[in-house]
Design a protein around this motif. Structure first.
Motif, short mmCIF file in Angstrom:
data_model
loop_
_atom_site.label_atom_id
_atom_site.label_comp_id
_atom_site.label_asym_id
_atom_site.label_seq_id
_atom_site.Cartn_x
_atom_site.Cartn_y
_atom_site.Cartn_z
N GLU A 1 0.39 -1.11 0.20
CA GLU A 1 -0.36 0.30 -0.41
C GLU A 1 1.12 1.18 -0.29
OE1 GLU A 1 -2.57 -2.91 1.41
OE2 GLU A 1 -0.84 -2.57 2.43
N LEU A 2 1.66 1.28 1.21
CA LEU A 2 2.88 2.01 0.89
C LEU A 2 3.15 2.58 -0.31
CD1 LEU A 2 4.38 4.23 2.91
CD2 LEU A 2 6.26 2.71 3.03
N MET A 3 3.53 1.55 -1.72
CA MET A 3 4.24 1.62 -2.70
C MET A 3 3.21 2.26 -3.54
SD MET A 3 7.41 0.60 -2.31
CE MET A 3 8.36 0.48 -0.92
N GLN A 4 2.19 1.69 -3.17
CA GLN A 4 1.22 2.41 -4.83
C GLN A 4 1.20 3.56 -4.03
OE1 GLN A 4 -2.79 0.15 -3.73
NE2 GLN A 4 -3.69 1.48 -5.21
N LEU A 5 1.17 4.20 -2.90
CA LEU A 5 0.70 5.29 -2.94
C LEU A 5 2.18 6.19 -3.74
CD1 LEU A 5 -0.10 6.49 0.72
CD2 LEU A 5 -1.93 6.78 -0.52
N GLU A 6 2.88 5.97 -3.16
CA GLU A 6 3.96 6.37 -3.78
C GLU A 6 4.02 6.29 -5.53
OE1 GLU A 6 8.49 7.67 -4.98
OE2 GLU A 6 6.54 8.26 -3.50
N ARG A 7 3.80 4.89 -6.14
CA ARG A 7 3.13 5.34 -7.51
C ARG A 7 2.49 5.99 -7.92
NH1 ARG A 7 3.94 0.02 -6.53
NH2 ARG A 7 1.67 -0.12 -6.48
N GLN A 8 1.06 6.38 -7.61
CA GLN A 8 0.25 7.17 -7.52
C GLN A 8 0.30 8.33 -7.43
OE1 GLN A 8 -2.79 5.84 -4.79
NE2 GLN A 8 -3.70 4.45 -6.61
N GLY A 9 1.56 8.93 -7.14
CA GLY A 9 2.55 10.53 -6.33
C GLY A 9 1.49 11.41 -5.82
N LYS A 10 0.66 10.67 -4.58
CA LYS A 10 0.05 10.95 -3.38
C LYS A 10 1.49 10.68 -2.44
CE LYS A 10 -4.00 9.27 -5.28
NZ LYS A 10 -5.81 8.63 -4.71
N LEU A 11 2.10 9.38 -1.93
CA LEU A 11 2.91 9.94 -0.84
C LEU A 11 3.21 10.92 -0.17
CD1 LEU A 11 3.90 7.48 1.26
CD2 LEU A 11 5.75 7.02 -0.17
N ASP A 12 4.04 11.75 -0.79
CA ASP A 12 4.95 13.47 -0.82
C ASP A 12 3.30 14.90 0.06
OD1 ASP A 12 6.89 11.94 -1.01
OD2 ASP A 12 7.23 13.77 -3.26
N GLU A 13 1.83 13.80 0.03
CA GLU A 13 1.25 14.79 0.05
C GLU A 13 1.33 14.01 1.45
OE1 GLU A 13 -1.71 14.29 -2.02
OE2 GLU A 13 -1.13 14.61 -3.80
N TYR A 14 1.06 13.19 1.90
CA TYR A 14 0.45 12.11 3.43
C TYR A 14 1.77 12.61 3.88
CZ TYR A 14 -3.42 8.97 1.54
OH TYR A 14 -4.84 9.35 1.07
#
Length: 89
Positions: free
Chosen positions: A69-82
């Motif tokens: 799930e963490l990697m998915q957030l990164e792939r979607q470009g959303k991890l930095d926002e979190y």
């Protein structure tokens, strides 16, 4: 304001290592709670997450889940926002 990151891990879990590596590469500080040989901490993790596998990751109040799930957030470009506190679940 940056979100606090908490991760329950075990020492030799390859998924834990991958998740830590990604967060470190992003410059994100995180609290690493090792459940190795500690049934009380593992129970705490399971009670909070409803899951028994590691890693279990929270960014702020948001339960990310595991490494996938963490990697998915990164792939979607959303991890930095979190990580930056722009999103909190």
């Amino acid at each position: 304001m940056k979100n606090q990151i908490v991760m329950y891990t075990t020492r030799f879990c390859p998924f834990c290592v991958r998740a830590k590596h990604l967060l470190s590469r992003k410059g994100a500080a995180f609290e690493d709670i090792s459940v190795d040989g500690n049934p009380e901490l593992r129970r705490e993790m399971m009670n909070k997450s409803g899951r028994h596998t590691v890693p279990q990751i929270w960014i702020g109040d948001y339960h990310v889940g595991g490494c996938d799930e963490l990697m998915q957030l990164e792939r979607q470009g959303k991890l930095d926002e979190y990580l930056d506190g722009q999103v909190n679940g």
